[in-house]
Design an enzyme around this catalytic site. Sequence first.
Site, short mmCIF file in Angstrom:
data_model
loop_
_atom_site.label_atom_id
_atom_site.label_comp_id
_atom_site.label_asym_id
_atom_site.label_seq_id
_atom_site.Cartn_x
_atom_site.Cartn_y
_atom_site.Cartn_z
N GLY A 183 0.84 -1.19 0.00
CA GLY A 183 0.00 0.00 0.00
C GLY A 183 0.87 1.24 0.00
O GLY A 183 2.01 1.20 0.48
N GLN A 208 3.14 9.90 1.21
CA GLN A 208 4.41 9.16 1.29
C GLN A 208 5.35 9.44 0.12
O GLN A 208 6.52 9.05 0.17
CB GLN A 208 4.15 7.65 1.38
CG GLN A 208 3.46 7.25 2.67
CD GLN A 208 3.33 5.76 2.76
OE1 GLN A 208 2.40 5.18 2.22
NE2 GLN A 208 4.30 5.13 3.40
N CYS A 256 5.59 0.12 7.77
CA CYS A 256 5.25 1.22 6.87
C CYS A 256 6.49 1.59 6.07
O CYS A 256 7.59 1.68 6.63
CB CYS A 256 4.77 2.41 7.69
SG CYS A 256 4.36 3.85 6.70
N LEU A 257 6.31 1.82 4.78
CA LEU A 257 7.46 2.18 3.92
C LEU A 257 8.14 3.47 4.41
O LEU A 257 9.32 3.67 4.15
CB LEU A 257 7.00 2.36 2.47
CG LEU A 257 6.51 1.10 1.75
CD1 LEU A 257 5.98 1.46 0.38
CD2 LEU A 257 7.62 0.06 1.64
N HIS A 308 -4.77 1.35 7.41
CA HIS A 308 -3.43 1.96 7.41
C HIS A 308 -3.35 3.11 6.39
O HIS A 308 -2.86 4.19 6.71
CB HIS A 308 -2.40 0.86 7.10
CG HIS A 308 -0.97 1.32 7.12
ND1 HIS A 308 -0.05 0.87 8.04
CD2 HIS A 308 -0.28 2.16 6.31
CE1 HIS A 308 1.13 1.44 7.81
NE2 HIS A 308 1.02 2.22 6.76
N GLU A 309 -3.84 2.87 5.19
CA GLU A 309 -3.74 3.89 4.13
C GLU A 309 -4.69 5.06 4.37
O GLU A 309 -4.34 6.22 4.14
CB GLU A 309 -3.96 3.29 2.75
CG GLU A 309 -2.98 2.18 2.35
CD GLU A 309 -1.51 2.51 2.59
OE1 GLU A 309 -1.12 3.69 2.51
OE2 GLU A 309 -0.74 1.57 2.90
N HIS A 361 -3.13 7.29 6.81
CA HIS A 361 -2.09 8.14 6.20
C HIS A 361 -2.69 9.42 5.64
O HIS A 361 -2.11 10.50 5.79
CB HIS A 361 -1.43 7.41 5.01
CG HIS A 361 -0.18 6.67 5.36
ND1 HIS A 361 0.91 7.28 5.92
CD2 HIS A 361 0.17 5.37 5.19
CE1 HIS A 361 1.88 6.38 6.10
NE2 HIS A 361 1.45 5.21 5.67
NI NI Z 1 2.39 3.31 5.68
#
Ligand code: NI
Length: 171
Positions: free
Chosen positions: A46, A51, A93-94, A135-136, A139
């Site tokens: 995701g 991000q 998370c990236l 999660h997204e 964000h």
């Molecule tokens: Ni994330």
Amino acid sequence: MVYPIVKYGDPVLERTGDVVTEFDTPELHQFIADMFESMYAARGVGLAAPQIGVSRRIAVIDCSTGEDPAQKIVLINPEIIRTEGKQKGEEGCLSIPGFREEVTRAHRVTVRAQNVKGETFEMTGEDLLARAFLHETDHLMGRLYISHVSALKRDLIRRKVRKLAKNGEWV
Ligand code: NI
């Protein structure tokens, strides 16, 4: 194009994204294609627009990590409208590479969002997909998964990240 992933500490990650009001433009199509490309390059399931440094309410998800085109999901201006049950599991998370924490999330989640054409749809997911929806969507509201772990753990991550940044290892 592949965008670099913005790391924890950048204020764009903790800002509420702007609502998307223009749909089906060449710019939007290209941006979404770039988001998928950036997510695959980073090996994520995701990715949210903040991000890659863009404060807009757009997220992409692919729980098959590029193996199955049918699993590509685009969420524009998403909101969570129903949650059921519970699941415990590790989440990462990236934007916070190298860290993972156990986060309790709903097991079954329904999201309402718009697609690239601006059409509203609802989608229900379980397990990893339910987690990705939450999660997204978080964000896009400026919330990171570490807001769901204990203050103690969050502080520890914050301190470690600060140290990495100081050493120039967090870019
Ligand atoms: Ni994330």
